[in-house]
Write a protein that holds these residues in place. Structure first.
Motif, short mmCIF file in Angstrom:
data_model
loop_
_atom_site.label_atom_id
_atom_site.label_comp_id
_atom_site.label_asym_id
_atom_site.label_seq_id
_atom_site.Cartn_x
_atom_site.Cartn_y
_atom_site.Cartn_z
N ASP A 103 -6.87 -1.05 -8.61
CA ASP A 103 -7.66 -0.86 -7.49
C ASP A 103 -9.06 -1.60 -7.39
O ASP A 103 -9.78 -1.50 -6.71
CB ASP A 103 -7.72 0.84 -7.23
CG ASP A 103 -6.59 1.42 -7.00
OD1 ASP A 103 -5.68 0.75 -6.30
OD2 ASP A 103 -6.32 2.69 -7.10
N GLN B 276 1.05 -1.27 -0.13
CA GLN B 276 0.05 0.02 -0.04
C GLN B 276 0.98 1.27 0.05
O GLN B 276 0.56 2.20 -0.75
CB GLN B 276 -1.03 0.01 1.41
CG GLN B 276 -2.02 -0.94 1.09
CD GLN B 276 -3.00 -0.59 0.00
OE1 GLN B 276 -3.15 0.63 -0.24
NE2 GLN B 276 -3.71 -1.79 -0.49
N LYS C 230 1.24 5.94 -7.48
CA LYS C 230 0.27 6.66 -7.96
C LYS C 230 0.43 8.29 -7.69
O LYS C 230 -0.20 9.13 -8.56
CB LYS C 230 -1.18 6.30 -7.47
CG LYS C 230 -1.89 4.91 -7.60
CD LYS C 230 -3.21 4.62 -7.21
CE LYS C 230 -3.28 4.65 -5.61
NZ LYS C 230 -4.60 4.16 -5.27
N TRP D 264 2.31 1.50 -3.53
CA TRP D 264 1.18 1.95 -4.66
C TRP D 264 0.71 3.23 -4.59
O TRP D 264 0.74 3.90 -5.46
CB TRP D 264 0.21 0.82 -4.50
CG TRP D 264 -1.07 0.88 -5.45
CD1 TRP D 264 -2.06 1.06 -4.96
CD2 TRP D 264 -0.85 1.01 -6.91
NE1 TRP D 264 -3.02 1.14 -6.36
CE2 TRP D 264 -2.18 1.31 -7.28
CE3 TRP D 264 0.29 0.89 -7.60
CZ2 TRP D 264 -2.46 1.38 -8.74
CZ3 TRP D 264 -0.25 1.05 -9.14
CH2 TRP D 264 -1.51 1.16 -9.74
#
Length: 425
Positions: free
Chosen positions: A340, A311, A318, A314
């Motif tokens: 997602d 997490q 992003k 990622w």
């Protein structure tokens, strides 16, 4: 160089200064302070980092001379950090190694206006441009000069004559086709009964295939193209979903009278486009070769191994990718939605045509997240192997000791796999 090409770049790479923040890279040099002071003025330099794919970022270089060290802190937004090593400064040039894990060797020339223009290249053919202008320069007036553009494009390389004879004299600029989404740049080389179609990964233009394209085209017809919003294709506001990109590719092939069958070769994130193309136009598809393909269920894999680490990684990815300009940013927006959890309408769980999955097996020496560790690589390879077991007869998996750009690190091995697919059926 034709004026439209040069004008494209002088317009595209004007510096639009972004909000500064986030990341720094420290450069240490061992040369004497006097030479450094003459070569690089103390203060905040401005500049740009650019890749021929169209990815570019504005930058500030904080140049500080203190004692026996030259310190340069590179600031860009949401990218890095990068450590520069092996700095060499002369009155006429600057060179360094940018990010050892990427093995980018950068060489910059000092021009009469005291602006450094140069090129960074990796061992597998990747490239980028870099511009550094002294304190007080107007960033909005800076452009990448023609000399550096030619170097990035490979014009004048030792092997440029052979490249031009196979891929065209202005590669990666090729022919153009008019689609409903805009004008698309493509390079069509070679001949053969089955046409190989190369689909680059997210944000990459057709030049990411140069070595493989050149090798295959000696015996096979091969087409690589810039998707709308990338490289030398026209920008588009149309959402970059796998469905949209698959239909655009089919329209390109039909508008240019390229007959089927097609062997679709796709890298990384573009596996979604290749799979959707096979769903929609399966009767025209000889097979798929998916190079380290991404998958709609990969987030669950990484969360199962290291939920917190995945997490965090990622979220960082992003944060950067969403701010990429033009087609790169729009492509990532659609890709992130898939990772997602957003399903792709009509996408088959497994391709319905013979498929070879080539998976990257090399472990990073400095892993930044679980996917680059020994455990992560093993899990990724097992994930691909399990996926392939559900595919039609003739499908298989091949593991190569490489990073994710397998076709650049191992072009001969990838070419051999593709030629084997061409001879099947």
């Amino acid at each position: 160089m034709p004026w439209p090409i040069w004008n494209y770049w002088t317009q595209r790479i004007k510096l639009n200064m972004w909000k500064r923040a986030v990341l720094t890279a420290l450069i240490l040099a061992n040369t004497g302070i006097g030479a450094k002071s003459q070569s690089m003025q103390d203060g905040d330099w401005v500049g740009q980092i650019i890749h021929l794919t169209g990815r570019y970022m504005d930058a500030i270089y904080k140049v500080r001379n203190s004692g026996d060290e030259l310190q340069i802190v590179l600031e860009v937004e949401n990218f890095g950090p990068f450590e520069f090593n092996d700095i060499q400064v002369t009155p006429d040039s600057l060179s360094f190694v940018w990010e050892p894990s990427f093995e980018l060797q950068c060489t910059l020339a000092r021009l009469p206006d005291n602006v450094y223009h140069g090129v960074c290249k990796d061992p597998w053919g990747g490239f980028g441009g870099i511009v550094m202008a002294p304190p007080g320069s107007n960033a909005d007036e800076l452009t990448l000069d023609e000399m550096t553009f030619k170097s990035i494009a490979g014009i004048g390389d030792a092997d440029s004559e052979e490249k031009a004879s196979i891929l065209g004299p202005m590669y990666p600029v090729g022919q153009s086709a008019q689609l409903s989404s805009g004008t698309v740049n493509y390079v069509d080389a070679g001949s053969g009964p089955i046409t190989v179609i190369l689909i680059s990964g997210l944000g990459d233009n057709l030049s990411s295939w140069e070595m493989l394209h050149r090798g295959l085209a000696r015996k096979t017809r091969v087409i690589a193209y810039d998707r709308p919003g990338l490289g030398f294709s026209e920008e588009t506001s149309i959402a970059r979903t796998p469905e949209q990109m698959a239909t655009e590719l089919y329209a390109l092939l039909r508008s240019t009278d390229v007959p089927s069958p097609y062997l679709i070769v796709a890298h990384a994130e573009s596996a979604f486009t290749a799979r959707r193309f096979a769903d929609l136009y399966g009767e025209d598809v000889h097979g798929l070769v998916l190079i380290d393909p991404h998958h709609e269920d990969q987030a669950a894999l990484w969360e199962g191994l290291d939920a917190q680490g995945w997490q965090s990684y990622w979220t960082q990815v992003k944060g950067f990718q969403m701010m990429l300009p033009g087609g790169s940013g729009r492509e990532f927006e659609a890709y992130a939605a898939i990772i997602d959890g957003e399903r792709i309408p009509g996408l088959s769980t497994v391709p319905q045509v013979p498929t070879v999955v080539i998976t990257a097996g090399r472990v990073s020496e400095s892993p930044k997240w679980i996917g680059e560790t020994l455990e992560g690589r093993a899990a990724w390879n097992d994930f691909h192997a399990g996926w392939v077991r559900g595919m039609p007869s003739g499908s298989r998996i091949a593991q190569l000791q490489s990073g994710p750009y397998i076709h650049n690190e191992k072009p001969d091995e990838v070419e051999e796999i593709i030629r084997a697919m061409l001879s099947d059926r």
